[in-house]
Scaffold this active site. Structure first.
Site, PDB file in Angstrom:
ATOM      1  N   LEU A   1      -4.856  -1.610  -3.238  1.00 28.81           N
ATOM      2  CA  LEU A   1      -6.211  -1.164  -3.519  1.00 28.81           C
ATOM      3  C   LEU A   1      -7.089  -1.334  -2.280  1.00 28.81           C
ATOM      4  O   LEU A   1      -6.932  -2.312  -1.551  1.00 28.81           O
ATOM      5  CB  LEU A   1      -6.802  -1.969  -4.683  1.00 28.81           C
ATOM      6  CG  LEU A   1      -6.183  -1.696  -6.045  1.00 28.81           C
ATOM      7  CD1 LEU A   1      -6.734  -2.681  -7.064  1.00 28.81           C
ATOM      8  CD2 LEU A   1      -6.433  -0.296  -6.513  1.00 28.81           C
TER       9      LEU A   1
ATOM     10  N   ASP B   1     -18.693  -5.295  -7.619  1.00 27.17           N
ATOM     11  CA  ASP B   1     -17.936  -4.313  -6.844  1.00 27.17           C
ATOM     12  C   ASP B   1     -16.465  -4.481  -7.166  1.00 27.17           C
ATOM     13  O   ASP B   1     -15.842  -5.487  -6.797  1.00 27.17           O
ATOM     14  CB  ASP B   1     -18.172  -4.511  -5.343  1.00 27.17           C
ATOM     15  CG  ASP B   1     -19.628  -4.295  -4.963  1.00 27.17           C
ATOM     16  OD1 ASP B   1     -20.233  -3.357  -5.502  1.00 27.17           O
ATOM     17  OD2 ASP B   1     -20.146  -5.085  -4.150  1.00 27.17           O
ATOM     18  N   LEU B   2     -15.892  -3.522  -7.844  1.00 27.44           N
ATOM     19  CA  LEU B   2     -14.532  -3.628  -8.364  1.00 27.44           C
ATOM     20  C   LEU B   2     -13.533  -3.970  -7.254  1.00 27.44           C
ATOM     21  O   LEU B   2     -13.423  -3.250  -6.260  1.00 27.44           O
ATOM     22  CB  LEU B   2     -14.132  -2.314  -9.045  1.00 27.44           C
ATOM     23  CG  LEU B   2     -12.729  -2.277  -9.663  1.00 27.44           C
ATOM     24  CD1 LEU B   2     -12.612  -3.310 -10.787  1.00 27.44           C
ATOM     25  CD2 LEU B   2     -12.410  -0.880 -10.177  1.00 27.44           C
ATOM     26  N   ASP B   3     -12.806  -5.079  -7.443  1.00 31.84           N
ATOM     27  CA  ASP B   3     -11.738  -5.510  -6.533  1.00 31.84           C
ATOM     28  C   ASP B   3     -12.210  -5.694  -5.099  1.00 31.84           C
ATOM     29  O   ASP B   3     -11.423  -5.575  -4.156  1.00 31.84           O
ATOM     30  CB  ASP B   3     -10.564  -4.520  -6.573  1.00 31.84           C
ATOM     31  CG  ASP B   3      -9.851  -4.530  -7.911  1.00 31.84           C
ATOM     32  OD1 ASP B   3      -9.741  -5.611  -8.508  1.00 31.84           O
ATOM     33  OD2 ASP B   3      -9.427  -3.454  -8.371  1.00 31.84           O
ATOM     34  N   GLU B   4     -13.483  -5.997  -4.908  1.00 32.40           N
ATOM     35  CA  GLU B   4     -14.007  -6.200  -3.558  1.00 32.40           C
ATOM     36  C   GLU B   4     -14.728  -7.535  -3.418  1.00 32.40           C
ATOM     37  O   GLU B   4     -15.505  -7.743  -2.487  1.00 32.40           O
ATOM     38  CB  GLU B   4     -14.939  -5.048  -3.169  1.00 32.40           C
ATOM     39  CG  GLU B   4     -14.234  -3.697  -3.068  1.00 32.40           C
ATOM     40  CD  GLU B   4     -15.149  -2.591  -2.589  1.00 32.40           C
ATOM     41  OE1 GLU B   4     -16.259  -2.897  -2.110  1.00 32.40           O
ATOM     42  OE2 GLU B   4     -14.769  -1.409  -2.713  1.00 32.40           O
TER      43      GLU B   4
END
Length: 290
Positions: free
Chosen positions: A201, A231-234
């Protein structure tokens, strides 16, 4: 960790603007409290902030602890310091969340059962019924089946939050929980929710990421454990690892190797958190590894 009668070990973590005298002030305060420093690590960050982790032993007397706490509060005011103090014997109360892929859940429970991971599991939450996990030894950990759909997400998350409050959960671990937490839920868990995902990702989003990676002929696969943010996957990264693959590997090989990486990366991230080795630094982390 070592303990003797009337002695308790603590972990002090702190961050503040970098300036002269911080280490001397902390050391002097601990000396005056007759504390014995067992470990000390520090980091001067290019951002201009100073980070420190100190493990020390202190007499188990409320008057001594109260005096030291008051002294640390004064130092925090002097140096504009954010700090926390943790009793090493107190196990953090952890909620484990899982979907259909259970390899990370099984690994964390095993490490807990053999004493490698000193946590107190207070709940297992899944969006599949308990029968799906009949092969897993959960001992007497309460299990909560919270199915979710687009129409029921708000109600499901309210149930989840109720469980978090009722169990006094201190850390939520998304052990391959394949549902996205809402912004409202994430805001309630700052620095208290850890996720694991494959490191493809954002390059390979969606289903069958390892199959996508195989189609692109990747040479490395990996996994990332991070704190959950809006913040998705950040979110701030805690731990990562990779493993080399070759043209001989088929998608199933990538999936198998990926599971192994995900297990060990998540376990290390959880351990770093519960041992108070992680200090947030904006969108990054400072990790005082052992």
């Amino acid at each position: 960790m070592t303990t003797t009668d009337n002695i308790i070990e603590y972990v002090l973590t702190l961050s503040c603007p970098d300036q002269p005298g911080i280490v001397a002030a902390i050391s002097t305060g601990l000396f005056e409290a007759q504390a014995n420093i067992l470990e000390s690590q520090q980091h001067d960050d290019p951002s201009g902030r100073f980070f420190m982790r100190v493990v020390f032993a202190l007499q188990d007397q409320s008057t001594v602890y109260d005096w030291l706490h008051t002294r640390l509060e004064a130092l925090a005011s002097q140096f504009n310091m954010t700090w926390s103090l943790h009793n090493r014997l107190k196990r953090k109360r952890v909620m484990l969340m899982v979907s259909k892929m259970d390899h990370c859940l099984v690994d964390l429970l095993y490490r807990w059962r053999i004493g490698e991971l000193p946590i107190e599991p207070v709940a297992i939450v899944a969006n599949y019924p308990k029968e799906e996990y009949a092969h897993i030894e959960m001992k007497d950990i309460p299990f909560h089946y919270l199915p979710i759909s687009k129409d029921t997400k708000k109600e499901q998350e309210q149930q989840l939050w109720d469980i978090i409050k009722e169990t006094r959960t201190e850390l939520v671990v998304l052990a391959r929980y394949m549902q996205i937490l809402s912004s409202d839920m994430v805001k309630k868990l700052p620095g208290q929710c850890i996720n694991i995902h494959h490191s493809f990702l954002p390059g390979f989003k969606g289903a069958k990421a390892y199959h996508q990676a195989f189609a692109r002929g990747v040479k490395l696969i990996g996994a990332t454990a991070h704190y959950v943010t809006e913040d998705l996957d950040e979110g701030p990264i805690i731990e990562q690892d990779v493993e080399r693959v070759s043209h001989r590997d088929v998608p199933e090989d990538l999936v198998r190797k990926g599971r192994d990486i995900e297990r060990r990366v998540l376990a290390k991230a959880v351990r770093y958190h519960i041992e108070n080795r992680v200090i947030l630094n904006g969108s990054k982390t400072v990790i005082f590894a052992d």
